[in-house]
Scaffold this active site. Sequence first.
Site, PDB file in Angstrom:
ATOM      1  CD  GLU A  76      -1.667  -2.569   1.496  1.00  0.00           C
ATOM      2  OE1 GLU A  76      -0.267  -2.626   1.917  1.00  0.00           O
ATOM      3  OE2 GLU A  76      -2.325  -3.350   1.320  1.00  0.00           O
ATOM      4  CG  PHE A 101      -5.062  -3.004   3.855  1.00  0.00           C
ATOM      5  CD1 PHE A 101      -4.894  -3.434   5.096  1.00  0.00           C
ATOM      6  CD2 PHE A 101      -5.631  -3.970   2.729  1.00  0.00           C
ATOM      7  CE1 PHE A 101      -5.578  -4.807   5.358  1.00  0.00           C
ATOM      8  CE2 PHE A 101      -5.829  -5.075   3.089  1.00  0.00           C
ATOM      9  CZ  PHE A 101      -5.828  -5.679   4.411  1.00  0.00           C
ATOM     10  NE  ARG A 184     -16.375  -5.368  -0.704  1.00  0.00           N
ATOM     11  CZ  ARG A 184     -15.551  -6.430  -0.460  1.00  0.00           C
ATOM     12  NH1 ARG A 184     -14.740  -6.807  -1.344  1.00  0.00           N
ATOM     13  NH2 ARG A 184     -15.744  -7.271   0.476  1.00  0.00           N
TER      14      ARG A 184
END
Length: 336
Positions: A76, A101, A184
């Site tokens: 990340e 993250f 999502r």
Amino acid sequence: MSTTTTSPRLKTSAMIASFADPGQRTSSAPFGHALAALAETDRRVVGLSADLSKYTDMHVFAKAHPERFFQMGMAEQLLYGTAAGMAETGLVPFASTYSVFAARRAYDFICLDIAEPNLNVNIVGGLPGLTTGYGPSHQATEDVAIFRGMPNLTIVDPCDALDIEQAVPQLAAHDGPTYLRLLRGNVPMVLDEYDYTFELGKAKVLRPGADVVLISSGLMTMRALQAAEALAAHHLDVSVVHTPTIKPFDEATVLAEIDTPRLAVTLENHTVVGGLFETVASAVVRRGLGKRVVPIGLPDAFLDAGALPTLHERYGLATTSIVDRVLSELRRDDTA
């Protein structure tokens, strides 16, 4: 530049659990399709992911524009450092990973490489709040609290597929970095029934009401609207104010709705520490309104793993829980 094809609309991963109610209208992978569509007209748009394209709906963009998609692996910090370099050259990167993250692992890179030089990098975080049952390692219940203190960073918490579809081009056009709390998979379609359009930095009154005002963001706006309908059976007239942009916050619209005799309640898919409730409460105090605001949100705790409906019931995000809390607060006010 790739051309638009007539192939069937690419779907989201079958492994992604949806928080949509049974039978509710949904749109599959609205972020991925909105970004792919934007890239047809804006050659600057690029997509990056940290080995999570299929699980942040970035795979839709990757298939449509493979020459502009970059798979960075499970790194990340590299993801956002690379996105910063792309933005320095005039590109408009959308870089996706899970919210935990981005907020926990890559904060310093986002802060110094992106926010401090005020670059147009769009941080896309999947699994915000309680949208997964995977437990504390994946539940980003404190991401807004982490990011709110970062200068220059705009924070958007969309309600549904319409919010996401309309937000994407506005995020790309915005000067400076943004953080999108991504919904999502099969995302509910709710706001099209309320004559609504997304405007970056603006809150919207979705429905008026004389007795209670619910100020909400993210998926909790869907629940607020459901609760408002349910509370009508109790002869209560409930207003719902949707605040998709958490920072900068539309104080004028929200405080105008709060500064009334009505019960005021905030609803957020986030810990009550550092999110929408504290954003609203600080604005109330600074304006000197002397108004009590009731928070509905996640506790200041690491949450359990499990099925989403069970977890939403357990932690007070379910529609029935909201209705019960509002009725309880009204009874409290009546006996005060």
